[in-house]
Write an enzyme that holds these catalytic residues in place. Structure first.
Site, short mmCIF file in Angstrom:
data_model
loop_
_atom_site.label_atom_id
_atom_site.label_comp_id
_atom_site.label_asym_id
_atom_site.label_seq_id
_atom_site.Cartn_x
_atom_site.Cartn_y
_atom_site.Cartn_z
N SER A 100 0.96 -1.10 -0.04
CA SER A 100 -0.03 -0.02 -0.07
C SER A 100 0.81 1.20 -0.10
O SER A 100 1.72 1.45 -1.10
CB SER A 100 -1.00 -0.07 1.13
OG SER A 100 -1.98 0.90 1.11
N ASP A 244 -2.15 6.03 -4.03
CA ASP A 244 -1.06 5.54 -3.65
C ASP A 244 -0.86 4.25 -4.42
O ASP A 244 -1.40 3.83 -5.30
CB ASP A 244 -1.47 4.88 -2.03
CG ASP A 244 -2.46 4.05 -1.90
OD1 ASP A 244 -3.23 3.69 -2.89
OD2 ASP A 244 -2.42 3.25 -0.98
#
Lengths: 452, 455
Positions: A100, A244
């Site tokens: 992530s 992201d």
């Protein structure tokens, strides 16, 4: 001295620095434990653009095949897209290789159940026990499955689900001028197509090369999005989007080049979602009270959970929420598309809101309930945490206390939330109030009590 | 049962029954040990046979090698000899062939290869084993990890190399029946037919991962069973049967008779020595004495070493390649210097066909030129602690023969010999006994009875 957690087996899976800590062997065994847990059948495997992705994916494939599963290799894809596809093809589960928003040297296995959601607390514990017991299913030659590549269909499935929840024609007619920073992450392979082909935006994009490394700090926050803000200024974009590396989170830059507060990103999504689907709202304890004000306007209730996507998702499922998320972390969760953080839903919602109201992003933000937020970190020594929390509570005897995740003290017009970090010996302090003065005062008093 | 586990970790590498002893964890760790063992920064070539478990093993191997910073060149489903050949032209640090070769379908194995495509020496494989046992692997940083690329050209380059040694088009005159046993020889021979128009009739041609048409054993019995009935009706000149990764081959003659696997090495020794008289033939203590007779015809000599691939590799390393005519086993596995000493069944087949062409005779007639030898082989379940006792007993019982104790006990006389040794791969004692002319039935029975009395 902060201790860095180079390997963590926890809430959403296993995460670590590759390959020294998150080794191929550990990855294989975790995947084999996962395959044993979900049982024989198809497992969807995808990844973000990290350099370590292919190496780890081979270990994951090996573990899954050894457990008797078939692997559906979807290649580089956003995490929400992987999750949706698990459910769409009725797979046994899914594994996303992505750390992530963590730095490039990290990677992680995110584990999904057959609904394409994170495992609940009890399932996670069972899986981790299974991993530690090393008592894995061992397929024989005749029982070993196949690896099939399936790189095309999942994107369309995800995009169709998002488009079904907005007024596509209304958005297309506006031909929005949009700027994008996909951090060379998984969004690179899907977001330009989504914005241009599906929503007819005029796009100026940076960092959409999935073969390159992350050009900025992976977490999209105000101090990392200078390039996107500059792009918005240069191109005259009406909005800028930043993802992201696994494209579950979204940050937004307004037409003036200012990065929106993550709580406002969530608030705008809640505003849109409650207008299109019925249901309540679930957010974490640190999320702005603006959400309560918006929900009240729709006659809906707000549930609060401990911090962490898995916690929010679990409650959302239990109360059949319409929307949820975590203001502080920049995640919008809209179950009508999928019960997971999804930057694509968040983008579509904002564009739809702009198309419907004719307002600019800054005007939409200005129309939200206004609160002032402050946050900071206080280092503490082990063993002193309880005492600090108690001092804070005793310092504000008139406030309503919530101890479900650290300590949150509430007043009708303000709150303070203090919790310890999962990864470092730090207390995170969050304060929100109606005015700058009130926020400042509450923050200063709390700080004094915690460091006193 | 003790010693019957489906996992063997030894100098030969890693081998076992997948899911019943051999696990994904073993495979990945062993590949990581190899990635640590070989020279850093250079690619590693990987290929596999069609077993379903091969894909699983391949994933683990790729991951481990990439983690050690090696680029992986994937050849896909190919024979072990194709992997060995590819290694020589790709400037690779080494290779891994994923194949359990002639073992049943449930088995798989990792075979480790050095930069020249040969199996590792005993010293090298010992070091590899130590790294595996220590599990101290040399992983590189996240931005140095290896990458994977495919090389679909390896098969054709291999065939080019074969065609450079053998006059392949000249073999069109033969009709040859081949049992591919659903393995990799099918891929190679299909391409050979396309490129050179050979008259090959392939059976069990479909490449299979789970169920082979029959056990992939390259024995005379198996080849007679599979090809015997086809030879005359098809008017074939020779028949060949390959194991799954095509490193071994068995033959049937034009009459449909299975040819003893013991004859392959003497036949090829004859072929090789006729081109290079006086050279050395390397074999093990268990293979036919016909070898000495053939070598004598060409002024060559036979060097006999302990059974097993390792001993053969170590013996080869002690000579210059041009000193060696051929090396091999009585199993039909043969290495020729033209192919830099790798076991290659396809090369063996082409050599036999070339011999038939040169001498103008079908296979059966070719073989009838050799004096008849009869070999008997048996096995007895092992009682490990009593093996030395048995060997001493046998030594005392046959004081008149020539003694060789380098691998168990071999006793030889001018017209017959026996060899009693412990198997590397199974918990058994092997008894092999050969005689010129009729079978040495009485000697064999005596030896078997003696062995049984110690089990």
């Amino acid at each position: 001295m902060p201790r860095e957690h180079l390997l963590k087996i926890g809430v959403s899976g296993v995460r670590g620095v590759v390959p020294e800590f998150l080794t191929p062997s550990l990855t294989l065994h975790f995947a084999q434990a996962f395959g044993t847990y979900v049982g024989r059948g198809r497992v969807v495997v995808g990844r973000d653009t990290r350099k370590s992705g292919p190496m780890l994916q081979h270990a994951v494939n090996c573990g899954l095949l050894a457990a008797g599963c078939d692997v559906v290799d979807v290649g580089i894809l956003p995490t929400p897209t992987i999750q949706i596809y698990v459910e769409h093809i009725r797979a046994r589960g899914g594994i996303g290789l992505t750390a992530s928003h963590n730095p490039a040297e990290y990677n992680a296995l995110k584990l999904f159940n057959k609904e394409g959601q994170f495992f609940n607390h009890y399932e996670r514990n069972e899986l981790i026990d299974l991993y530690h017991q090393s008592d894995f299913a061992q397929a024989t030659n005749a029982e070993i499955g196949h690896v099939t590549k399936d790189e095309g269909t999942a994107k369309a499935v995800h995009i169709d689900r998002v488009l079904a929840k907005v007024d596509v024609d209304r958005i297309r007619r506006r031909k929005f001028r949009v700027a994008l920073d996909a951090v060379n992450g998984a969004g690179s392979v899907m977001t330009p197509g989504f914005l241009v082909d599906s929503l007819h935006c005029r796009l100026d994009a940076i960092s959409i090369d999935p073969t390159k490394v992350f050009p900025r700090i992976a977490e999209p926050r105000p101090d990392t999005l200078g390039d996107l803000a500059a792009l918005v200024g240069k191109t005259g974009a009406e909005v800028g989007f930043a993802q992201d590396p696994d494209a579950d989170r979204l940050a937004i830059v307004d037409e003036k080049g200012r990065v929106l507060d993550n709580d406002d990103v969530l608030a705008l999504a809640v505003l849109r979602a409650l207008a299109v689907v019925p249901g309540d709202v679930v957010v974490n304890l640190t999320t702005s009270a603006a959400i309560d004000d918006i929900a009240l306007g729709f006659g809906r209730k707000v549930y609060r959970t401990p911090v962490g996507e898995a916690n929010v998702v679990e409650t959302m499922q239990a109360v059949k929420a319409a929307i949820g998320g975590e203001g502080s972390a920049g995640g919008v969760i809209f179950p009508a598309v999928q019960l997971c953080r999804d930057s694509f839903t968040a983008m579509a919602f904002l564009l739809d809101l702009m198309a419907e109201t004719g307002k600019t992003v800054s005007e939409l933000v200005a129309a939200l309930p206004q609160y002032v937020r402050k946050s900071g970190k206080v280092p503490f020594e082990h063993g002193r945490l309880g005492g600090l929390m108690q001092a804070l509570e005793e310092g504000f005897p008139e406030a309503e206390a919530d101890r479900t995740d650290g300590l949150k003290l509430l007043w009708p017009d303000r709150w303070v939330h203090v919790r310890s970090s999962n990864t470092e010996p730090l207390l995170r302090v969050f304060v929100e109030a109606k005015t700058e003065e009130a926020a400042e005062k509450l923050y200063a008093t709390s700080w004094g009590l915690l460091t006193g | 049962m003790r010693g019957d586990s489906g996992l063997r970790i030894s100098h030969v590498g890693l081998r076992g029954i997948v899911g019943r002893g051999l696990t994904a964890g073993h495979i990945l760790d062993f590949a990581a040990a190899f990635g640590t063992f070989i020279e850093p920064g250079r690619p590693v070539v990987v290929g596999r046979d069609p077993r379903a478990s091969g894909r699983m093993a391949w994933e683990g191997v790729a991951s481990a090698l990439m983690a050690c910073g090696h680029n992986v060149i994937d050849l896909g489903v190919v024979s072990t000899p194709v992997v060995q050949h590819a290694l020589q032209n790709l400037d690779a640090a080494g290779g891994i062939a994923i194949s359990a070769s002639h073992n049943p379908a449930e088995w798989n194995a990792l075979r480790f290869l050095g930069p020249r495509g040969t199996y590792l020496s005993t010293a090298e494989s010992g070091e590899l084993l130590d790294i595996y046992h220590l599990r101290k692997f040399r992983f590189v940083a996240w931005d140095q990890l290896g990458e994977l690329r495919s090389d679909a050209g390896a098969l054709d380059r291999y065939i080019d190399d074969l065609a450079a040694v053998f006059d392949v088009p000249s073999l069109r005159e033969f009709r040859v029946v081949v049992d591919c046993c659903n393995g990799t020889s099918s891929l190679i021979l299909r391409r050979v037919i396309e490129r050179f128009g050979l008259d090959l009739v392939l059976i069990n041609e479909r490449v299979e991962g789970v169920q082979f048409a029959h056990e992939p054993t390259t024995s005379a019995r198996m080849v007679e069973l599979q090809l015997g009935p086809l030879m005359k009706p098809l008017r074939a000149h020779a028949g060949f049967l390959f194991d799954v990764d095509s490193d071994r081959v068995a033959m049937a003659d034009e009459q449909g008779r299975g040819v003893s696997e013991e004859l392959m090495l003497p036949l090829l020794a004859d072929h090789q020595l006729s081109r290079g008289p006086g050279k050395i033939v390397i074999s093990n203590l268990s293979s036919s004495a016909l070898l000495e007779e053939v070598a004598a015809r060409h002024g060559g000599r036979v060097l006999r070493v302990p059974v097993g691939r390792q001993a053969a590799m170590d013996a080869l390393a002690a000579y210059r390649p041009e000193q060696i005519a051929v090396a091999g086993e009585g199993t039909g596995a043969v290495m020729m210097p033209q192919f830099r000493f790798i076991y290659d069944g396809i090369a063996s087949m082409l050599a036999v066909l070339t011999m038939m062409k040169e001498r103008g005779r079908p296979l059966g007639e070719l073989l009838s030129e050799y004096p008849p030898f009869s070999i008997l082989k048996g096995e007895v379940r092992l009682a490990t602690p009593r093996v030395p006792e048995l060997l001493l007993d046998l030594l005392a019982s046959y004081p008149d023969g020539k003694i060789d104790r380098t691998d168990g006990l071999r006793v030889s006389w001018p017209d017959r010999w026996f060899h009693v040794r412990v198997s590397h791969t199974e918990p058994i004692i092997r008894v092999i006994c050969e005689q010129r002319g009729a079978p040495p039935q009485a000697l064999f029975e005596t030896l078997m009875d003696k062995a049984r009395s110690y089990s």
